[in-house]
Design a protein around this motif. Structure first.
Motif, PDB file in Angstrom:
ATOM      1  N   LEU A 203       0.821  -1.204   0.000  1.00  0.00           N
ATOM      2  CA  LEU A 203       0.000   0.000   0.000  1.00  0.00           C
ATOM      3  C   LEU A 203       0.860   1.261   0.000  1.00  0.00           C
ATOM      4  O   LEU A 203       0.504   2.255  -0.632  1.00  0.00           O
ATOM      5  N   VAL A 204       1.991   1.214   0.696  1.00  0.00           N
ATOM      6  CA  VAL A 204       2.897   2.366   0.699  1.00  0.00           C
ATOM      7  C   VAL A 204       3.425   2.616  -0.707  1.00  0.00           C
ATOM      8  O   VAL A 204       3.481   3.754  -1.184  1.00  0.00           O
ATOM      9  N   ARG A 205       3.816   1.538  -1.391  1.00  0.00           N
ATOM     10  CA  ARG A 205       4.312   1.680  -2.761  1.00  0.00           C
ATOM     11  C   ARG A 205       3.224   2.229  -3.682  1.00  0.00           C
ATOM     12  O   ARG A 205       3.482   3.104  -4.524  1.00  0.00           O
ATOM     13  N   GLN A 206       2.009   1.718  -3.527  1.00  0.00           N
ATOM     14  CA  GLN A 206       0.908   2.186  -4.364  1.00  0.00           C
ATOM     15  C   GLN A 206       0.631   3.663  -4.136  1.00  0.00           C
ATOM     16  O   GLN A 206       0.506   4.446  -5.091  1.00  0.00           O
ATOM     17  N   GLN A 207       0.538   4.044  -2.859  1.00  0.00           N
ATOM     18  CA  GLN A 207       0.267   5.438  -2.536  1.00  0.00           C
ATOM     19  C   GLN A 207       1.424   6.342  -2.964  1.00  0.00           C
ATOM     20  O   GLN A 207       1.216   7.471  -3.399  1.00  0.00           O
ATOM     21  N   GLY A 208       2.644   5.822  -2.851  1.00  0.00           N
ATOM     22  CA  GLY A 208       3.806   6.603  -3.249  1.00  0.00           C
ATOM     23  C   GLY A 208       3.792   6.895  -4.741  1.00  0.00           C
ATOM     24  O   GLY A 208       4.050   8.028  -5.171  1.00  0.00           O
TER      25      GLY A 208
END
Length: 332
Positions: A203-208
């Motif tokens: 999710l962090v990668r997606q949001q980033g």
């Protein structure tokens, strides 16, 4: 190391007038080594005059280090310009000339600039190089106007260049402190959703990636991010994969991208400085703005001395490598 400004140099006065635009600032108490291909400046590198307490050996070592970086460039013809009083400039420029000649480069001229006049150490003809010096071209000269038209800027000093990457203060800083606290809570909540090893970081990668793309779209169209958007982007860039994603997309330099990462760098809190500083440094380096790249990377290392990408870019700039000689992403 700063790259070509695409202006033809016809006279020594032209060269002296254009050096500040190539560097991005007016040098003081410094030595600039300028590489040329034909009549065009290919690059310029600038370093401080040696301190008064340095020995002759210290001066030689410093000159040889700069000469090694200069020799890695395409130019085989250089001019050396010292800025300051004769007692300090003369030994520094002569050692610099000796060092680059030792690397097989031809020295076009060795000059000194002080109080809006210049002198050549290689010309003894008083008809073109009088003992009292030759007046420098005025600030509104044709070549300065050409440089300005091409988007080149010559700030008053390197200190002014450093100020361009310094943290904002006052009300802006207070607002960013509040926005950062909101971003931290939001980041904590996001991480909490990645409860399993399989989902961890996804999710962090997606949001980033979403945040990077949104920021690029905003700046490409001439806009600017709000404090909460900058704080959120800064928090996400701490994740290595997000930083890598933004780095890959910065491989093509644009002025709007330099403005983007300058804004993020100046507004994030100290704990989040290194990634946007590296992205600014990399983008500026790709654009041939080596001086801006240097002060950005210096800021990254001041906040996070062991940051991997900052250390790599520090070495790239120190060795005088051009974007054509190295692809950063291939070495990460």
């Amino acid at each position: 190391m700063t790259a070509n400004c695409s202006l033809a140099v016809r006279t020594p006065a032209d060269l002296i007038a254009i050096v500040p635009f190539v560097l991005g600032y007016h040098p003081h108490h410094s030595v600039a080594t300028v590489g040329l291909i034909g009549s065009r400046i290919e690059f310029a590198v600038c370093h401080d005059l040696p301190p008064p307490d340095w020995t002759e050996a210290d001066v030689r070592v410093a000159a040889n280090e700069v000469a090694a970086a200069v020799a890695r460039q395409r130019s085989k013809l250089v001019a050396i310009v010292g800025y300051g009083p004769p007692p300090r400039v003369l030994p520094a420029v002569l050692r610099s000339a000796e060092a680059v000649r030792g690397r097989g480069l031809e020295v076009l001229d060795v000059m000194r600039v002080s109080d809006d006049r210049w002198w050549s150490y290689l010309c003894s003809d008083p008809s073109c190089c009088p003992p009292e010096g030759t007046p420098c071209l005025p600030g509104d000269s044709v070549i300065a106007a050409e440089a300005t038209f091409q988007g080149q800027v010559a700030l008053p000093s390197r200190k002014d260049l450093t100020a361009q990457v310094a943290a904002v203060g006052g009300a802006e800083r207070a607002e960013m402190v509040r926005a950062t606290e909101r971003a931290r809570r939001r980041f904590t909540d996001l991480i909490a959703e990645d409860l399993t090893a399989e989902r961890y970081g996804r999710l962090v990668r997606q949001q980033g990636r979403l945040a990077v793309r949104a920021a690029e779209k905003c700046y490409r169209s001439g806009g600017s991010l709000e404090p909460d958007e900058i704080a959120w982007l800064g928090a996400l860039l701490v994740e290595r994969s997000v930083e890598d994603f933004a780095l890959d997309r910065a491989a093509t330099a644009h002025d709007w991208r330099i403005r983007l990462w300058t804004d993020v760098l100046r507004r994030v809190e100290p704990a989040y400085v290194a990634p946007p500083a590296c992205l600014l440094g990399f983008t500026a380096w790709q654009a041939g703005r080596g001086s801006l790249a240097r002060v950005a990377i210096d800021r990254a290392l001041a906040e996070e001395p062991r940051h991997e990408l900052a250390g790599l870019l520090h070495n790239v700039l120190g060795f005088g490598l051009s974007p054509q000689m190295l692809r950063v992403r291939g070495h990460r």
